[in-house]
Design an enzyme around this catalytic site. Sequence first.
Site, mmCIF file in Angstrom:
data_model
loop_
_atom_site.group_PDB
_atom_site.id
_atom_site.type_symbol
_atom_site.label_atom_id
_atom_site.label_comp_id
_atom_site.label_asym_id
_atom_site.label_seq_id
_atom_site.Cartn_x
_atom_site.Cartn_y
_atom_site.Cartn_z
ATOM 1 N N GLY A 182 116.015 -81.481 85.311
ATOM 2 C CA GLY A 182 116.644 -80.181 85.128
ATOM 3 C C GLY A 182 118.161 -80.216 85.176
ATOM 4 O O GLY A 182 118.761 -81.074 85.820
ATOM 5 N N GLU A 183 118.790 -79.256 84.475
ATOM 6 C CA GLU A 183 120.247 -79.091 84.409
ATOM 7 C C GLU A 183 120.956 -80.370 83.979
ATOM 8 O O GLU A 183 121.987 -80.753 84.527
ATOM 9 C CB GLU A 183 120.791 -78.571 85.747
ATOM 10 N N GLY A 184 120.383 -81.019 82.981
ATOM 11 C CA GLY A 184 120.929 -82.260 82.454
ATOM 12 C C GLY A 184 120.167 -83.442 83.024
ATOM 13 O O GLY A 184 120.230 -83.699 84.232
ATOM 14 N N GLY A 203 126.041 -74.874 88.908
ATOM 15 C CA GLY A 203 124.632 -75.065 89.225
ATOM 16 C C GLY A 203 124.330 -76.440 89.776
ATOM 17 O O GLY A 203 123.483 -76.602 90.663
ATOM 18 N N ARG A 204 125.027 -77.456 89.271
ATOM 19 C CA ARG A 204 124.787 -78.819 89.762
ATOM 20 C C ARG A 204 125.281 -78.985 91.187
ATOM 21 O O ARG A 204 124.757 -79.809 91.948
ATOM 22 C CB ARG A 204 125.447 -79.832 88.825
#
Length: 589
Positions: A415-417, A294-295
Amino acid sequence: MAQSEAEIQRQKEMQQAEELLFSGRQELGFAKGLFLGNFVADWVMPYPRLDATRQTELDSALIEVRQMLDRDLDPDWIDRNADIPRNLIDGLARTGVLGMTAAREFGGRGFSQMQCCRILEEIGKRDASTSVFVNAHHSIGIRALLLFGTREQQAQWLPALVAGEKLAAFALTEREAGSDAANVRMTAKPSDDSSHYVLNGEKRYITNAGIAQVWTVMARTPVSNKPGKDAITAFLVTPDMPGVEMIEARMPKLGIRGTATGRFRLNNVRVPKENILGPLGKGLRVALTVLDFGRTTFGACCTGAAKHCLQLAIEHANSRQQFKKTLGNFDLVKKKIARMAADIYAMEAMTNVTASLIDRGLEDYMIETAMLKVFTTERLWEAVNDAFQIHGGSAYFDDNPLGRILRDARINQIGEGSNEVLTSFIALVGMRGPGMEFKEIYDTMTSFSINRVGKAWSAGMSRLGATVRTPNVPVQSVELRAFAGHLGRLIWRFNVAVNRALVLDMQLIQERIAGAAMELFASTCTLSRWDSELQASQRNGNAASSDSSAPGLFLRQSFRRIRTFLDSSGNNDDKAILATADSVLGKTR
């Protein structure tokens, strides 16, 4: 300074997270190589390119996707109505976007990660809500099925998800669990006959939750033969299961308003054991692996959005007149546009290189994906701000898209960390390698054992070699050798700074180490891409690349930032910053 219990626990959790992903010895990757003073050239050079067949596939797909987006995507309508219309979702499904990397046997396009990133860059250029929707459905929503699902699970679930008949969501975040993925509190207790699990708990801030029919849910399961111990397991859950309570299907938000970000509670929800995704108790591995993918697509979406900001800035700078000149004639405006162009060149290069690591089947790219996410989200925010400033007061009004773009872009750093957590992660995981080498030497000196001498000697030679050797950065283009030599010297300096930082444990020091590492990665990707373009240009009979100003500017500015990070290790305001913060917060040190 002695470590606090909280700091010791945090480092332990970082180590556990890495070990969950990679329990065995892995090939030395690029990022970890930097921290050891090495330049692992084959991970980044030559610059990755799609083969002719995949490039043709991508070109055809881009034409189809662009035509569909031109017809069906209206970002202002999505923002006003806080919804992604069904006709757009159908268009994304019809053009294969919702199943880009799924195998063709399940109706997917079988695209590589590099191809997938290029499609998402195109969507990110047009609308953040749509790109986040696609990312949530595909890059993290069905990715766990693609990576960890059994053949039976894939056959059961993927066809409808790829076709857009059903949508997916990835449910990790809770009140106390977000960037701290290991802190999930939702429970999943096995039934007496072990036929199913009973899930209880609440999830929040889940993209697509209000519209998805398949959720990948993280919950804690008991560890067999270890009373009182539990571990995270991934489950496939559907919202029509008895006991699912949708608290908020669409939580009102500042930006990316089109996404259905929801909050739900599971009340004694019975989930069949066949819905366990991946090994029992290895859900954190599932989550962290999925987030790596995702990243990478996150970086692509941010690159697309930054390109859109640059285009808006160029158009306005070439048309808006002030003081009898267009804005593009003023040096302070040129400075902003040049910086945007340079950063975008690097963002695109980093995204391609990182995606290629996945496509090549390499395993340990967790630091690279974290670097990509932090770097591209920060650079996008700067690009939005610069474009906003160039437009002046007109950007503040609703008929200008920059207000929406600004609101949409801000979530990317969270988002996402969150970028702060990932920055510490980059430094801590990166420094483990040299830290373990120093520990081997120290342990042998303090507790001599003939069995340890060989390992200590190897560790000592590794540390000594990194201290006296400047890494070679191999480029083919003669005109880039000065940049390559400068980069090698900066890697040497970075390794010296890492060695010094090992004896200190402060997040402000870790931030500088991580910042320098990210710039080194970005510079390497930029240099690799520029070298490739120069070589291609020369093969075509041209003396020089037609676009050398942007990479050259980026490298000069990046090298300067690296030197600043390294120089500030011994010349900084850390103590004053912390003392001031503690005073304001009412804390004592």
